[in-house]
Design an enzyme around this catalytic site. Sequence first.
Site, PDB file in Angstrom:
ATOM      1  CD  GLU A 250      -2.613  -1.165   2.494  1.00  0.00           C
ATOM      2  OE1 GLU A 250      -3.577  -1.875   2.740  1.00  0.00           O
ATOM      3  OE2 GLU A 250      -1.805  -0.327   3.913  1.00  0.00           O
ATOM      4  CE  LYS A 252       6.185   4.770   6.729  1.00  0.00           C
ATOM      5  NZ  LYS A 252       4.870   6.158   7.169  1.00  0.00           N
ATOM      6  NE  ARG A 257      -1.993   4.085  12.489  1.00  0.00           N
ATOM      7  CZ  ARG A 257      -1.551   2.945  12.029  1.00  0.00           C
ATOM      8  NH1 ARG A 257       0.218   2.524  12.635  1.00  0.00           N
ATOM      9  NH2 ARG A 257      -2.121   1.903  12.575  1.00  0.00           N
TER      10      ARG A 257
END
Length: 562
Positions: A250, A252, A257
């Site tokens: 995936e 980054k 986050r």
Amino acid sequence: MGDMKYTELSDLYRRLEKTTLKTLKTKFVADFLKKTPDELLEVVPYLILGKVFPDWDERELGVGEKLLIKAVSMATGVQEREIENSVKDTGDLGESVALALKKKKQKSFFSQPLTIKRVYQTFIKIAEASGEGSQDRKLKYLANIFMDAQPEEGKYIARTVLGMMRTGVAEGILRDAIAEAFKVKAELVERAYMLTSDFGYVAKVAKLEGNDGLGKVHIQIGKPIRPMLAQNAASVKEALLEMGAEAAFEIKYDGARVQVHKDGDRVVIYSRRLENVTRSIPEVVDAIKASIKSEKAIVEGELVAVGEGGRPRPFQYVLRRFRRKYNIEEMIEKIPLELNLFDVLYVDGEPLIDTPFRERRAKLEEIVEEGEKLKLAQQLVTKKVEEAEEFYKKALELGHEGLMAKRLDSVYEPGNRGKKWLKIKPTMEDLDLVIIGAEWGEGRRAHLLGSFLVAAYDPHSGEFVPVGKVGSGFTDEDLVEFTKMLKPLIIGGEGKFVEIEPKVVIQVTYQEIQKSPKYRSGFALRFPRYVALREDKSPEEADTIERIAQLYEFQERFKAKK
């Protein structure tokens, strides 16, 4: 409701301050928890940590140094200026409060010994005071407890109010103390805490229900789960070898986050450090309501600031959005955000952390309808190094940090940094390091902290190991802010050097990593330079000493190829 005298808690603080031994600190805390009434068990663990509420609780006291000094002056009759001068002399507001209380002009006829319940309920009243006249009410509430406080009690009340407790008790000691106090397994305490981020709740379950109760603790909407973390991989090829035959790659993203908790129309968004940031990003809340089809869900993603042409802007822009409490509409225009979801941990009553990642991703795709501000993280599932390399190249060209590689059969392990998730970034990347010391400046900067001793985290010992001093890259404004931030964290020192409690993480760039006998880590950064404050990272999430050793090896291999 059972209660305890507050002086018992202040006595615990004093004993904790006097020892550096973790085993002794653990014993002191365990003994205190054993005698804590059930009704106080959800409160006392936070007070021991020097907090009033869990990090994820929106409530905050909103009391600064000036208001606190005013309250102490009201309670004691000692002039505010005298208390301010005392703070300059002692460097510790808590000590200065204790000195002022010793000089108390008169004692109230109705004075009663403070109890933990009364002090805590006062903190709640302070946190909930809002609107017109709220500062005056906070002042009155504080002054009332200082009137009845003994000097040592006042010292620790002041430190709690300002978030300046210096007892050296962190999560690890509290976890072990709960296990020791109630004769339960430390790993079960850890698991329950990782699932709920609530030591008060965990302590109560440990006492009343033991190991069985702790084993049954499950995910709860409204209590953030500790995020699963990734180790580093040197290359796409190394990551694929570690993952086995096939892996999910995936993008980054260079963002912040977040963990989203949705319960019908109620949406709460937590940062990486589990702080509630919902109010600062209302357009993201709207996007979640529009895109997530399930009634209840806990999902994780990366919030990215979007610049011209849709390219990502540095993560610091997202942190600026988190900090903004006023004129939010203006910031929505200035710093537009996009949420990229990459995991789902709970859907409509079903916890998914023990479900393989492949199935979690499928469930995520099932419950999410992508929109302008909410997307699924771009993903490639492949067995081929060449395909993954091409995807990596594309991610970097688009301005992203690199790739994440994930085992398709991996379950979600809250709080764990294992090899089931790996991050792949360009070799000479910046490091996130913890400030553990500083030096006072010279000349016009004599009142400011300047050169900062930075450290990597050693997960085996739980210590922070120095790797260099950072003195460049700071503006004058930065130094003023860092001095203000770090002064309450000073725990010792000699001459111009001060030792700092490891709380603050900064991003550091450097020319290279050298082997060096100067630091016990065995490494030193050459020409380190400050890049940014990492408010989104806890000290334990800083780069590890293993990572620095790994980067050194990459660097030497690269030199050898030249």
